[in-house]
Structure formats: structure tokens, C-alpha cells
Design a protein around this motif. Structure first.
Motif, short mmCIF file in Angstrom:
data_model
loop_
_atom_site.label_atom_id
_atom_site.label_comp_id
_atom_site.label_asym_id
_atom_site.label_seq_id
_atom_site.Cartn_x
_atom_site.Cartn_y
_atom_site.Cartn_z
N THR A 198 0.95 -1.13 -0.04
CA THR A 198 -0.04 0.13 -0.08
C THR A 198 0.81 1.41 0.00
O THR A 198 0.31 2.21 -0.09
CB THR A 198 -0.95 0.14 1.43
OG1 THR A 198 -0.02 -0.09 2.45
CG2 THR A 198 -1.84 -1.20 1.23
N VAL A 206 -8.16 5.25 0.93
CA VAL A 206 -8.44 4.73 -0.32
C VAL A 206 -8.46 3.15 -0.16
O VAL A 206 -7.61 2.51 0.41
CB VAL A 206 -7.19 4.97 -1.14
CG1 VAL A 206 -7.42 4.06 -2.59
CG2 VAL A 206 -7.18 6.60 -1.59
N ALA A 216 -7.95 -0.29 -1.59
CA ALA A 216 -7.18 -0.95 -2.77
C ALA A 216 -7.00 -2.37 -2.69
O ALA A 216 -6.93 -2.97 -1.70
CB ALA A 216 -5.75 -0.01 -2.49
N PRO A 268 -1.68 3.80 -2.98
CA PRO A 268 -2.48 4.96 -2.57
C PRO A 268 -1.36 5.85 -1.64
O PRO A 268 -1.42 7.09 -1.52
CB PRO A 268 -3.42 4.44 -1.52
CG PRO A 268 -3.74 3.02 -2.30
CD PRO A 268 -2.48 2.43 -2.87
N ALA A 275 -2.49 9.45 0.15
CA ALA A 275 -3.54 8.96 0.74
C ALA A 275 -2.96 8.88 2.24
O ALA A 275 -1.90 8.59 2.70
CB ALA A 275 -4.15 7.52 0.53
N CYS A 310 -5.11 3.37 4.14
CA CYS A 310 -5.52 2.48 2.98
C CYS A 310 -6.32 1.30 3.65
O CYS A 310 -5.85 0.89 4.76
CB CYS A 310 -4.28 1.98 2.32
SG CYS A 310 -4.51 1.35 0.88
#
Length: 959
Positions: free
Chosen positions: A150, A257, A259, A270, A275, A278
Motif C-alpha cells: 500500500t 483509499v 485498494a 495509495p 492517501a 488505506c
């Protein structure tokens, strides 16, 4: 074998065919000895002496009133044959439905080495880290995997599913955003529908206003504290969120976000796009779909928000010798300590499934994951190319694995044609079809799908679908944990090495009060990896899922019979979620009657911390009710609080038997007093293992209960999950049971989990347990657990006083041993006793809950008398060691208890302790048991919290 020593009075020819004799530990002779020590003649006498007459069900021939409708028990092979028949009623189609659920290929070494291995699935939450180093390392690998993929810095040790992870992300952003006072939260219209539904459930009681907006057009007008997007979206669309995130930050909002981790092997993560949080699921990393679960969700943040992160967090510290060691970090964030101030009510995580996902990543490594991702994407591109060539319009030209096609007026025909080829597609509406590819998708599948659309495969190269600006350039999974285990030999040995560092139920009794670590029988576990259950998509057509839905219906009915409630929802996928769903039903019931003012929840001071956290999450205000010195609810204080809050009383949450391990004799008065004031009674089912077959909460005053299937009904703890926490309700609350946006026929309430039936694939475990035990067996299991707990209380009371007993001097299925006076006199703490038990080969009981400085012991019905006596002997030997400290023979700071646990390595070299090496590692009662060697010495938790490290340390740290 003489009859007195046999397992039961049944003829020898049937011995072993009665499953209850396999599940229940003490044989008839042992049970007679236990009952003699307890002071009763029979199990029925025990029931009469322990359980208040006002709530005790009548029984005849070992069958309690209300359980007569349970089927007659069958043996293990017959139960498996029945399960096989149910499995055969399911159709394992090729699933291309998507929406966060994808078929996956679990490496067989992981299936056999973890999912089917009791060393992993019978383990408990690693609160005793010195004997949990294996699963802690595996969870650290999980956190590292998530953080790497991430682009975040800190990930927790798993969430319940993707939708609840999204909800936790939303509330985390609200807590973390110190600048915005807005209640508005922006959610992209392209998130999964089940995620949106759970967000709506969580938002409403907390006063959060959801704003649905198409983020491809930028941010909406006005103020908001946070933004939630998803990559790829439900439509499959890939969107570059960098500009959006920058705009949100400029507006004073934080960004979460969702994902897909497999997509992130190819797509910019992200965390590199700005972001703040995540979230998502790790399901497609080797964890079967299982008709909805269980799966490990994830939640990751940057370091600035690490102390806001809900759930469990594995960190790195050092032990007493200065060696690297793992433990749960920042435990003061947990709901049992913070109660109504907790950041979340999460108690169970999804440890077993998180470990599977981490080992899948370890086995494949970054190159292998990229290969799988490229293959998935190439299948999707080939599909898109064929559709375009036939003039079919697509929702987006940028995608990873999912293509959404527009076929005005004929979507249902396309889905039907694909179904004839054995493929399930997603019917979005009458004009739109969604198709998702996964690692099992073949060229033949793509050809069949194109044929269903009336299209043909293209002969030209498919266009790229991941924009150059979104292509991932950063490395990931470079740690040796993800580069060393490419061969099956290496992975096999790695899994064995890790499991050898742990004490699970396959090695010895785990006497955890409040947690019920009972046998997870092999026959109960066997079917969870059968493809007819494991490979079912939760949104598959009903015609494909006849078998598993019949199991669901059986479990619902049997739980109704056992609890005395009128209806059951199996959707909550943890005990904490069951609490939340039950309180939500109560809240919505009051609102439906126009009683918006009823928002007070009474909770005894002894209650599980999740109770208070759950009440706050549904918008209730917690008022604490005092307990008497004997541990019972102070009914006088309760009546005073009811009078004080009569007009605003919503509910009481009460655990029965009490959190103190006692059957309170005023339970019916408590329930009546709350009902008279217009409130509802929530009976926490954490201790249901002391009620099954004896008393039914739905009949003695409860309006709703959650039931921990991972305790009473044999679903394993798995090192801290999976769990299932269904709720039973009286008829007036039935309309408020959880519903689901993609499933008709459930309750009319809001969903609390991503899948309609929660973690459906492991309901076969509970089904098998009840099917094989029958009405007589489940009642005998309950009474045997109570007998064993009272036996331990009798044997240990003179050495460690039992803190609470009921009116007849009896405990329920657990007892609390008081160490506080010994600590005052000798300096030996409850921690010392717990760590010393590891040298004796035992997991410690529950420490300092519900009373600080005590040990709560629960033997369960699964342990035979030899094991119970061995535990008692160990505790008595430890008391003798405490006395040697108290007499001054051993100093407070240097004795076998303070030095515990002792590793094999600690014996090597100079020995400067006043006790011998033999006393350290081979105390008298250990000599007849297989020696368990803890992997590390006592761990310095404070050091780890000051120096928070939540991902795999560099290899140099092991030098």
C-alpha cells in the motif's frame, strides 16, 4: 477394560461411534472423581446446585426442555457423509462476479501446513507473547506485506473484512482530523455496494453525514472531514487519485483509499499518492471465497496515525537477554482497557486468514505476485479487446481485472448465456454486465464470456489498460521473509519452525477464562477446505448454493432451539460485531416506536470492555452499574440507575453467567426491572458454554444475545480469529436483524458485515458439532465444563483463594484465582505466575480480567482429569515457589518466577541465579510431560511501545 473405566455405559461394539465421548474429556470414572471432590452425586445434582431454579430448564433423560427438536446425534463419519451430500448440492461455477471476492489458488503446502494444521488453528490470541512467537512473526509478515504493497508505514494485524475496514477507516479519519469540525464524509459512487452499505450503517448513529459523489468529477462543494475512494472501483475503473488527494488536503480533509493488493503490484500504491489511510481485503492472496468468509481485511496508515489505528498491532521489542522478540504493541488502546473511550470495539481479528495471506505472499514473492497480476490483467485486456471489436461499449478503458460492459436491454440474456457455460457474471442492471478476472481465469473462460456477449476473441494485441502515470515503480516485499521460501521444502520447514515456537491447544490445555478454548475436532474442521464450500462466491445465484444455505438454515434453527430466541442472524463475523448488531437492533426498535430519547445503556462494572465500546458505536451513552463485593450486580444500584434514567433507558448489557464466573440468582429480577422501565435486555453470550442445555436467555429475560461460535460452538480461535458472533432475538426485534443490499430475504435492518451470511464457510464447523453431539451431548458438555471448573476451584482454593462463588459456594464454568494478597506479601505478581506456567508447559489463564491481579481459569469440557490435575499440580508447585520467595530463600528480583520463562539458550554459560538450572526448566511436575521450550525470555513491552516497530526488522537485527 472394565465397565467402570470405560468411556460410557454403551456396549463395546458402539464405543467410539458416539462423538460426545470423543469430545468430552473426563470418562465416567474420572467424572465420578470430579463430582466427588465438588460434592455432588450426579451432573443433574450439579445443575440444581449451580443454576438458579427460576431459569433452569427441566430435563428428562439428559435432554433439556427446548432441545428436543435437535436431531439425534450421529458419528463422525456419518456427519461427514451428510456434509458431503450437502456439498454435492452446491455448484462450483467459474466465478467472474468480482466485487471484492475472487477465486484464488491456495498453495497446497499452505492449505495443509496452516488451514488444516491444529498447531495453527487451535492457537489463542498472542497475549502471552513468549509462547506465541511463531504466530507473531507470521502476523508481522502480514503487516509488512500490507505496508509494502500500500505504500504506507504501519498496518495492523488484520480487520474483519473489507467493508468493516472501510468503516473503521472513516471513523479513524474523523478522530485524526483535528482541523475539520464538519460531520460530512465524501464517498465515491464507485465503491463496492456492500462497502457503502456498511459505511451507512456505521455513520448514522455517530452523526456522520455521507455524501455520495462521483470523484472522477472532482470533490463536491462544501466542507467535509474525509474522503473515501477505491482503486480499482467497483466498475473496474482505475483512477489517479493524486490530484484528488491534494485537493482534499487543501480543503482540510483526510483521504482513505480502498485498494486491491494484487492490483498494487502493478499500480502506484495509495501511500505514494498522498492517501492518509488505506484499507481493503487480502482474500485473493490464497484465502478461499467461502461464500463470504472468513477473510482478513486490512487497515494501514502513515506513522503519524499509528496510535489511532484500531485492532491489534504486532510490534518488535527485546526480551530479558536483549534478544529481538515480538509482542502485541500499544495494548492500552484496546477496548478491554479503554471501554467506552476505545477507538473500536474490535476484539477478534482474522489472524488465521491473515497468516495464510502472508504466507501466500512469502511463497510467491514480489516476482510471483507480479506474474499473477500480469496474467489477470492480460485476461481482462483480452476480454475488453474482444468486446470493443464487437462494438460493445465499456465503462472505462483503464482497469486492472474488471471490465464493465454496456449491452442495453440484453444484460440478463448475456448473464444467462454465460451461466450455461458454467460461468457466473455480475448483473449490474438490465443494461450492464460486470466481468472480473482472477488467477484461475483461463483463455477458455474469456472465449466463453465473449461468446455469451455474441463477440469473438480478437487476433490483435490487447491495448494496455494501466496508464503509464499509474504504473508502479517502487519495490516491495524485499525482506528475506518474502525472498527465502520459494520451494515447498523451505516453506514447509518455515511453517514448522514458527509453530514450534507456540503453545496451542494441540500441545496442552489452554485454561483461559472468558475465552473457552475447547476442542476443535478434526471432523468438524475437515469440510472447510472442500471446494464445494470454499469456492462459492457470496453473491452466486441461489441455484448454486443450495447445500450451504441448507446448512445455514440448520444452524439458525438449532441456535434458536438452544437459546430460546425466535430468530437468528449469522451475519456478524465476530463477537464484537454481534454486540454491535444486537445493540443496533435495540436502538432501531426504540426509534421505530418513536422513542428517540432512549439512549442510555446500563453496563455492570465487571462487563467485557467490548460492551461499552459497542454501546458508544451505536450512539448510546454508557452508565456503569456497580457490583457487590461478591461480584454480583448491585441490584440496589441498578434500581437507582433505572429510576434516574427511566425515561431515557434503552438497554442493559449483562453477561450471564457473570464475567466473574458466577450464576447470579437475581438475573430474572434484573431483566424484569429493566423491562418495567421500557428498556431492552442484552445478554452477552460470551459465557454461553455454561448455559447450553441448562437455561435459555431468550426465555429467562433476554431480548437479544450474541453467541460466540468460536467459543461455545467449536469454531477455532485461530490465533485470534476467525470468529463468528451471530445474534438471537425475540420476535419484536426480528425486523431489525441485519439485511444486505445484494441479498433479499434477510432482516430489515442495516448490514454490519460485507457478506450476507458473514463467515459462512466455517458454519460447517458448528453444524458438525451440534449434529454429532445432539441434545444429550451438548447438555453433558456444559455440565462437564462446570464440574471441571468447580473441581479446579476446590483443589486450588487453599493455595490461591477463589475470589467469587455463587449462593451455594459454586462457580460456573470458570473461576477467578486471587493473587493480590500473595503479591502484597511476597512481591510475586500475576505476571510472574503467568510466565512461570510456560516453564511448566502451560498457557497462562486470563490475566487481570475482570479483576486486576487475578487469574481467571476455564478448563472446558474437553480436558480429561489427567490434564486438569497436571495444571492444578503446576499451580500448587508455583505456590510453593512463591512461598520460598516470601520466606526470603529466593530474592524478589531473582527467582524462577521473576526469571520466567526460561529458554534453552538461557541455560548455557555462566549461571548466577540462586536457583538451579534444573529448578528453572524442569520443575517437578514437568518431568512427566513433554518439555515446551519458550522461544524467548520475558519481553519488555514498554521498550517496544517506546520504540514502535511494526514491520519486519532488517536482517541485521537478527545477527
Amino acid at each position: 477394560m472394565t465397565e467402570t473405566n470405560s468411556r460410557s455405559a454403551t456396549p463395546p461394539t458402539s464405543h467410539g461411534r458416539i462423538f460426545a465421548d470423543r469430545h468430552i474429556g473426563p470418562d465416567s470414572a474420572e467424572l465420578d472423581r470430579i463430582l466427588h471432590v465438588v460434592g455432588v452425586a450426579t451432573l443433574d445434582d450439579l445443575a440444581i446446585k449451580c443454576v438458579p431454579a427460576s431459569i433452569l430448564d427441566e430435563s428428562s433423560g439428559g435432554v433439556s426442555e427446548g432441545l428436543g427438536t435437535l436431531p439425534e446425534p450421529v458419528g463422525e463419519h456419518d456427519a461427514l457423509a451428510e456434509l458431503a451430500d450437502r456439498a454435492a448440492q452446491n455448484t462450483v461455477a467459474t466465478s467472474m462476479i468480482g466485487l471484492g471476492y475472487y477465486d484464488t489458488l491456495t498453495p497446497p503446502v499452505i492449505t495443509r501446513g496452516i488451514l488444516e494444521n491444529p498447531a495453527w488453528y487451535t492457537a489463542y490470541t498472542p497475549y502471552q507473547p513468549e509462547i506465541s512467537q511463531g504466530r507473531l512473526e507470521a502476523l508481522l509478515n502480514f503487516q509488512t506485506m500490507v505496508a509494502d504493497l500500500t505504500g504506507m508505514e504501519v498496518a495492523n494485524a488484520s480487520m474483519l473484512d473489507e467493508a468493516t475496514a472501510a468503516a473503521e477507516a472513516m471513523t479513524l479519519l474523523r478522530r485524526a482530523n483535528r482541523t475539520s469540525k464538519s460531520p460530512r464524509f465524501v464517498v465515491d459512487t464507485d465503491v463496492f455496494p456492500q462497502t457503502l452499505a456498511v459505511l451507512e450503517t456505521r455513520a448514522e448513529p455517530l452523526g456522520i453525514e455521507l455524501v455520495h459523489h462521483d470523484l472522477s468529477h472532482g470533490l463536491p462543494d462544501g466542507d467535509f472531514f474525509g474522503v473515501l475512494a477505491q482503486i480499482p472501483g467497483a466498475s473496474g475503473r482505475l483512477m489517479d487519485h493524486r490530484a484528488l488527494t491534494a485537493s482534499a488536503h487543501e480543503a482540510g480533509a483526510l483521504v482513505a483509499v480502498g485498494a486491491d493488493l494484487l492490483a498494487l503490484t502493478l499500480v502506484t500504491p495509495p501511500g505514494e499518492s498522498g492517501a492518509d489511510v488505506c484499507f481493503g481485503t487480502t482474500q485473493r492472496f490464497g484465502v478461499p471465497m467461502g461464500y463470504g468468509g472468513p477473510h482478513a481485511g486490512y487497515l494501514a496508515v502513515h506513522s503519524a496515525h499509528s496510535r489511532q489505528l484500531p485492532g491489534r498491532l504486532v510490534g518488535v521489542s527485546v526480551d530479558a537477554d536483549g534478544d529481538l522478540a515480538y509482542r502485541l504493541a500499544l495494548q492500552t488502546r484496546e477496548q478491554h482497557i479503554r471501554r467506552e473511550k476505545a477507538t473500536s470495539n474490535i476484539c477478534t481479528a482474522q489472524v488465521l486468514l491473515a497468516i495464510v495471506a502472508a504466507m501466500y505472499a512469502s511463497y510467491h514473492g514480489s516476482d510471483g505476485l507480479r506474474f499473477i497480476a500480469h496474467q489477470v490483467n492480460s485476461r481482462a485486456r483480452a476480454l475488453a479487446a474482444g468486446l470493443r471489436q464487437s462494438g460493445i461499449e465499456l465503462a472505462s478503458d483503464t482497469f486492472f481485472d474488471t471490465v464493465t460492459a454496456s449491452v442495453p436491454g440484453r444484460a440478463r440474456d448475456v448473464v444467462g448465456a454465460a451461466k450455461k457455460s458454467g460461468i457466473n457474471l455480475r448483473l449490474i442492471d438490465e443494461d450492464t454486465v460486470g466481468i472480473s478476472c482472477d488467477e484461475t481465469t483461463t483463455v477458455g473462460h474469456i472465449a466463453s464470456v465473449l461468446d455469451a456477449f455474441g463477440a469473438t476473441p480478437t487476433t490483435t494485441d490487447a491495448a494496455e489498460s494501466i496508464p503509464g502515470s499509474l504504473v508502479r515503480t517502487s519495490d516491495f516485499l524485499t525482506h528475506p521473509a518474502f525472498t527465502r521460501h520459494r520451494t515447498e521444502t523451505s516453506m514447509l520447514r518455515y511453517l514448522r519452525m514458527l509453530s514450534d515456537k507456540d503453545i496451542a491447544l494441540d500441545r496442552s490445555m489452554i485454561p483461559l477464562g472468558s475465552c473457552t478454548m475447547k476442542l476443535n475436532a478434526t471432523a468438524e474442521m475437515e469440510s472447510i477446505t472442500w471446494p464445494q464450500f470454499a469456492r462459492l462466491h457470496p453473491f452466486a445465484p441461489d441455484a448454486d448454493t443450495v447445500g450451504i444455505r441448507s446448512i445455514i438454515a440448520d444452524v439458525e434453527k438449532w441456535l434458536v432451539d438452544i437459546t430460546g430466541y425466535d430468530a437468528v442472524s449469522l451475519q456478524p463475523n465476530a463477537g464484537s460485531q454481534g454486540e454491535y448488531a444486537g445493540l443496533l437492533a435495540i436502538r432501531n426498535y426504540h426509534l421505530g416506536r418513536g422513542d428517540q430519547h432512549r439512549d442510555i445503556c446500563l453496563i455492570p462494572s465487571s462487563a467485557h470492555g467490548t460492551n461499552a465500546a459497542s454501546a458508544v458505536m451505536v450512539g448510546m451513552k454508557v452508565v456503569v452499574v456497580s457490583c457487590r463485593t461478591n461480584g454480583d450486580v448491585d441490584v440496589d444500584d441498578l434500581r437507582a440507575k433505572i429510576t434516574q434514567h427511566a425515561d431515557s433507558l434503552a438497554a442493559i448489557m449483562i453477561t450471564y453467567p457473570s464475567t466473574h464466573g458466577v450464576y447470579e440468582h437475581e438475573i430474572d429480577d434484573i431483566c424484569a426491572a429493566v423491562h418495567d422501565a421500557g428498556g431492552q435486555v442484552y445478554v452477552d453470550g460470551a459465557n454461553l458454554n455454561a448455559l447450553v442445555g441448562l437455561a435459555r436467555p431468550g426465555r429467562f429475560g433476554g431480548d437479544v444475545s450474541h453467541l460466540n461460535l468460536h467459543k461455545t460452538f467449536c469454531i477455532p480461535h485461530g490465533g485470534g480469529g476467525p470468529g463468528i458472533g451471530p445474534i438471537g432475538v425475540r420476535a419484536h426485534l426480528q425486523p431489525y436483524l441485519p439485511g444486505h443490499p445484494l441479498r433479499e430475504g434477510l432482516g430489515g435492518g442495516a448490514p454490519v458485515a460485507a457478506a450476507p451470511f458473514g463467515s459462512a464457510s466455517i458454519l460447517t464447523i458448528t453444524w458438525a458439532y451440534i449434529r454429532m453431539m445432539g441434545a444429550v451431548g451438548v447438555r453433558k458438555a456444559t455440565l462437564t465444563a462446570i464440574a471441571s471448573a468447580n473441581y479446579i476451584a476446590r483443589r486450588l482454593d487453599e493455595h490461591f483463594p477463589v475470589l467469587y462463588t455463587g449462593d451455594n459456594g459454586m462457580v460456573a464454568h470458570e473461576c477467578i484465582l486471587d493473587v493480590r494478597e500473595l503479591t502484597k506479601r511476597t512481591g510475586v505478581t500475576v505476571d510472574d505466575v503467568a510466565k512461570r506456567l510456560a516453564d511448566y508447559g502451560f498457557h497462562a489463564p486470563t490475566m487481570s480480567f475482570p479483576v486486576a491481579g487475578t487469574l481467571m481459569v476455564e478448563p472446558t469440557e474437553s480436558e480429561n482429569l489427567d490434564e486438569i490435575d497436571a495444571f492444578c499440580d503446576a499451580m500448587i508447585a508455583i505456590r510453593a515457589e512463591i512461598d520460598r520467595v516470601g520466606s526470603g530463600e529466593w530474592p524478589v528480583e531473582d527467582n524462577p518466577l521473576r526469571g520466567a520463562p526460561h529458554t534453552a539458550r538461557s541455560l548455557v554459560g555462566e549461571w548466577n541465579h540462586p536457583y538451579t538450572r534444573e529448578e528453572a526448566v524442569f520443575p517437578a511436575s514437568v518431568t512427566t510431560r513433554a518439555k515446551v521450550w519458550p522461544a524467548v525470555r520475558r519481553i519488555d513491552g514498554a521498550h517496544g511501545d517506546r520504540n514502535l516497530v511494526c514491520s519486519c526488522p532488517p536482517i541485521e537485527a537478527f545477527a
